[in-house]
Design a protein around this motif. Structure first.
Motif, PDB file in Angstrom:
ATOM      1  N   ASP A 139      55.394  67.581  51.858  1.00 37.77           N
ATOM      2  CA  ASP A 139      54.401  67.479  50.381  1.00 37.77           C
ATOM      3  C   ASP A 139      54.242  68.519  49.505  1.00 37.77           C
ATOM      4  O   ASP A 139      54.016  68.004  48.309  1.00 37.77           O
ATOM      5  CB  ASP A 139      53.239  66.790  50.805  1.00 37.77           C
ATOM      6  CG  ASP A 139      52.824  65.478  51.663  1.00 37.77           C
ATOM      7  OD1 ASP A 139      53.365  65.007  51.177  1.00 37.77           O
ATOM      8  OD2 ASP A 139      52.830  65.885  52.896  1.00 37.77           O
ATOM      9  N   LEU A 140      54.591  69.434  49.912  1.00 40.78           N
ATOM     10  CA  LEU A 140      54.956  70.951  49.254  1.00 40.78           C
ATOM     11  C   LEU A 140      55.672  71.911  50.080  1.00 40.78           C
ATOM     12  O   LEU A 140      55.598  72.430  50.640  1.00 40.78           O
ATOM     13  CB  LEU A 140      53.594  71.835  49.052  1.00 40.78           C
ATOM     14  CG  LEU A 140      52.932  73.286  48.776  1.00 40.78           C
ATOM     15  CD1 LEU A 140      53.564  72.900  46.708  1.00 40.78           C
ATOM     16  CD2 LEU A 140      51.939  73.445  48.842  1.00 40.78           C
ATOM     17  N   ILE A 141      56.636  73.061  48.982  1.00 38.51           N
ATOM     18  CA  ILE A 141      57.297  73.275  48.879  1.00 38.51           C
ATOM     19  C   ILE A 141      57.016  74.919  48.686  1.00 38.51           C
ATOM     20  O   ILE A 141      56.186  75.261  47.380  1.00 38.51           O
ATOM     21  CB  ILE A 141      59.120  72.838  49.266  1.00 38.51           C
ATOM     22  CG1 ILE A 141      59.350  72.149  49.768  1.00 38.51           C
ATOM     23  CG2 ILE A 141      59.498  74.513  49.624  1.00 38.51           C
ATOM     24  CD1 ILE A 141      59.253  70.966  48.810  1.00 38.51           C
ATOM     25  N   ILE A 142      57.025  76.276  50.051  1.00 31.10           N
ATOM     26  CA  ILE A 142      56.608  78.024  48.924  1.00 31.10           C
ATOM     27  C   ILE A 142      58.269  78.106  48.814  1.00 31.10           C
ATOM     28  O   ILE A 142      57.894  78.441  50.171  1.00 31.10           O
ATOM     29  CB  ILE A 142      54.844  78.139  49.730  1.00 31.10           C
ATOM     30  CG1 ILE A 142      54.503  76.903  49.914  1.00 31.10           C
ATOM     31  CG2 ILE A 142      55.225  79.180  48.721  1.00 31.10           C
ATOM     32  CD1 ILE A 142      52.620  77.673  49.216  1.00 31.10           C
ATOM     33  N   ASP A 143      58.534  78.892  48.468  1.00 23.54           N
ATOM     34  CA  ASP A 143      60.003  79.300  48.702  1.00 23.54           C
ATOM     35  C   ASP A 143      59.879  80.577  48.192  1.00 23.54           C
ATOM     36  O   ASP A 143      59.077  80.962  47.411  1.00 23.54           O
ATOM     37  CB  ASP A 143      60.903  78.896  47.778  1.00 23.54           C
ATOM     38  CG  ASP A 143      62.358  78.853  47.852  1.00 23.54           C
ATOM     39  OD1 ASP A 143      62.583  79.721  49.853  1.00 23.54           O
ATOM     40  OD2 ASP A 143      63.186  79.357  47.673  1.00 23.54           O
ATOM     41  N   ALA A 155      54.491  90.747  42.374  1.00 26.01           N
ATOM     42  CA  ALA A 155      54.418  90.121  43.368  1.00 26.01           C
ATOM     43  C   ALA A 155      53.637  88.673  41.806  1.00 26.01           C
ATOM     44  O   ALA A 155      52.635  88.294  40.843  1.00 26.01           O
ATOM     45  CB  ALA A 155      53.523  89.961  43.946  1.00 26.01           C
ATOM     46  N   GLN A 156      55.037  87.025  42.563  1.00 27.65           N
ATOM     47  CA  GLN A 156      54.542  86.403  40.971  1.00 27.65           C
ATOM     48  C   GLN A 156      55.240  84.895  41.178  1.00 27.65           C
ATOM     49  O   GLN A 156      55.700  85.084  42.541  1.00 27.65           O
ATOM     50  CB  GLN A 156      55.024  86.930  39.390  1.00 27.65           C
ATOM     51  CG  GLN A 156      57.397  87.336  39.780  1.00 27.65           C
ATOM     52  CD  GLN A 156      57.768  87.923  39.148  1.00 27.65           C
ATOM     53  OE1 GLN A 156      58.525  87.438  38.310  1.00 27.65           O
ATOM     54  NE2 GLN A 156      57.913  89.108  38.977  1.00 27.65           N
ATOM     55  N   ILE A 157      53.933  83.849  41.164  1.00 31.81           N
ATOM     56  CA  ILE A 157      54.523  82.520  41.098  1.00 31.81           C
ATOM     57  C   ILE A 157      54.936  82.561  39.979  1.00 31.81           C
ATOM     58  O   ILE A 157      54.788  82.429  38.584  1.00 31.81           O
ATOM     59  CB  ILE A 157      53.701  82.036  41.779  1.00 31.81           C
ATOM     60  CG1 ILE A 157      53.159  82.067  42.568  1.00 31.81           C
ATOM     61  CG2 ILE A 157      54.075  80.421  41.229  1.00 31.81           C
ATOM     62  CD1 ILE A 157      53.256  81.654  43.838  1.00 31.81           C
ATOM     63  N   ILE A 199      57.033  72.738  44.381  1.00 34.03           N
ATOM     64  CA  ILE A 199      57.364  73.763  44.753  1.00 34.03           C
ATOM     65  C   ILE A 199      56.928  75.077  44.026  1.00 34.03           C
ATOM     66  O   ILE A 199      56.965  74.873  42.934  1.00 34.03           O
ATOM     67  CB  ILE A 199      59.339  73.673  44.892  1.00 34.03           C
ATOM     68  CG1 ILE A 199      59.941  75.156  45.708  1.00 34.03           C
ATOM     69  CG2 ILE A 199      59.997  73.280  43.426  1.00 34.03           C
ATOM     70  CD1 ILE A 199      60.465  74.985  45.324  1.00 34.03           C
ATOM     71  N   LEU A 200      56.618  76.248  44.831  1.00 35.57           N
ATOM     72  CA  LEU A 200      56.164  77.024  44.181  1.00 35.57           C
ATOM     73  C   LEU A 200      57.280  78.028  44.623  1.00 35.57           C
ATOM     74  O   LEU A 200      57.579  78.519  45.682  1.00 35.57           O
ATOM     75  CB  LEU A 200      54.643  77.354  44.719  1.00 35.57           C
ATOM     76  CG  LEU A 200      53.395  77.143  44.214  1.00 35.57           C
ATOM     77  CD1 LEU A 200      52.366  77.376  45.255  1.00 35.57           C
ATOM     78  CD2 LEU A 200      53.218  77.148  42.460  1.00 35.57           C
ATOM     79  N   LEU A 201      57.236  79.264  43.263  1.00 33.69           N
ATOM     80  CA  LEU A 201      58.437  79.833  44.104  1.00 33.69           C
ATOM     81  C   LEU A 201      57.974  81.623  43.752  1.00 33.69           C
ATOM     82  O   LEU A 201      57.552  82.005  42.817  1.00 33.69           O
ATOM     83  CB  LEU A 201      59.832  79.744  42.519  1.00 33.69           C
ATOM     84  CG  LEU A 201      61.164  80.844  43.222  1.00 33.69           C
ATOM     85  CD1 LEU A 201      62.358  80.228  42.473  1.00 33.69           C
ATOM     86  CD2 LEU A 201      61.186  82.102  42.613  1.00 33.69           C
ATOM     87  N   PHE A 202      58.011  82.511  44.949  1.00 40.06           N
ATOM     88  CA  PHE A 202      57.251  83.722  44.599  1.00 40.06           C
ATOM     89  C   PHE A 202      58.708  84.081  44.244  1.00 40.06           C
ATOM     90  O   PHE A 202      59.365  84.391  45.725  1.00 40.06           O
ATOM     91  CB  PHE A 202      56.583  83.149  46.461  1.00 40.06           C
ATOM     92  CG  PHE A 202      56.007  84.846  46.437  1.00 40.06           C
ATOM     93  CD1 PHE A 202      54.988  85.413  45.867  1.00 40.06           C
ATOM     94  CD2 PHE A 202      56.576  86.300  46.838  1.00 40.06           C
ATOM     95  CE1 PHE A 202      54.179  86.717  46.026  1.00 40.06           C
ATOM     96  CE2 PHE A 202      55.854  87.370  47.283  1.00 40.06           C
ATOM     97  CZ  PHE A 202      54.947  87.863  47.078  1.00 40.06           C
TER      98      PHE A 202
END
Length: 324
Positions: A139-143, A155-157, A199-202
């Motif tokens: 349901d959600l991806i954090i990459d 550090a950023q999204i 998706i949140l890209l860190f």
């Protein structure tokens, strides 16, 4: 039945019920010696139904700060949810990780071949399996990513514009900055977007290096997301960020006007004004001493840490416009 209520999920051909802990090998290829290369997919399911969140890193093999973040989520048992499911894939590009390389052995960038092909290049086949055999269940991806070899990212999204759900999640994550950036063609982020998976890209730190502060920010952000979905393990605590994330509408690179030996004189995250001294460029002979001054009012979100630079090289990435 929605994903939130699924009692059995299927990952890489394995059916996994509620309450199960499972490690599945993502078999992708073999070395020239016929030695199997296996990427562990670590799955933890609570007995209580809930969302499925996937944490990934190492899509570029030299971006080990992201690998460290996912590793710590597992090692400290943050990945054991109070409800729902947490899937961890610390290394998507194991070939690059073994070779300290950004790319696959075929020279391809895994993050430029999505959604992939079952009969394509090695990188393309990996992308295809990920998109078709894992992503449909989440349901959600954090990459987690890092900056380049010498460019240290704050550090950023990173999210696309005009997506309120992603903005809300970025606010919850609480990185110092959230940058609006377009999805690149054939990237993992774009492929997920195309099939309706948020998706949140860190981004944080630099390649081939682990920075403890970046890792801590990534881990705390992950905990806030889990807490937001009431998934955070009862034995773990989550606290709000010291300051709300700053949404960056636009930014600009400040480039070197001279070639020479470079040294930054400013810290990351600093608010700078026009004519503030940011660094210096010198030559080996003591004749050149060029002061690098800001031509922009904004926050420092990337610093080039290379000792030697050429005229035109990017030195500092500075915000130029924050969202009101």
């Amino acid at each position: 039945m929605t994903k939130d209520c699924k009692r059995i999920i299927s990952i890489l051909g394995h059916d996994i019920p509620l309450g199960a802990s499972k490690e599945i090998n993502f078999n992708i290829a073999k070395l020239h010696t016929s030695t199997a290369i296996e990427v562990p997919v670590i799955i933890e399911r609570s007995k209580k139904p809930g969302p499925t969140i996937l944490f990934t890193a190492g899509i570029h093999g030299d971006e080990i700060n992201g690998v460290d973040i996912v590793r710590q989520l597992i090692a400290t048992k943050i990945n054991k949810p109070k409800r729902g499911t947490i899937i961890c894939m610390p290394i998507l590009n194991v070939f690059g990780f073994l070779n300290s390389s950004r790319n696959f052995p075929d020279g391809r960038d895994l993050n430029r071949v999505f959604p992939g092909s079952a009969s394509g290049s090695l990188a393309s086949r990996v992308a295809h399996r990920l998109i078709h055999e894992i992503i449909p269940e989440v349901d959600l991806i954090i990459d987690f990513h890092t900056g380049g070899a010498s460019r240290f990212n704050a550090a950023q999204i990173r999210i696309i514009k005009e997506d309120q759900k992603l903005e809300d999640l970025a606010t919850v994550f609480g990185a110092p900055f959230t940058l609006y950036s377009n999805n690149l063609a054939k990237s993992f982020r774009n492929a997920c977007h195309q099939i309706g998976k948020p998706i949140l890209l860190f981004e944080g730190g630099k390649s081939s290096f682990v920075d403890d502060t970046i890792s801590k920010i990534g881990i705390e952000g992950a905990k806030r997301i889990l807490n937001h979905y009431e998934m955070l393990n009862v034995k773990k605590k989550s606290s709000p960020p010291k300051e709300p994330t700053k949404f960056v509408d636009d930014s600009k690179w400040l480039r070197a006007r001279r070639s020479g030996m470079f040294k930054a004189k400013i810290d990351m995250y600093t608010k700078v004004n026009i004519d503030d001294v940011l660094g210096q460029i010198t030559d080996p002979y003591g004749k050149l001493h060029h002061t690098v001054k800001s031509t922009i009012d904004g926050y420092i979100i990337n610093i080039n840490e290379a000792s030697l630079v050429y005229q035109g090289d990017a030195l500092f990435h500075i915000t130029t416009k924050l969202k009101n």
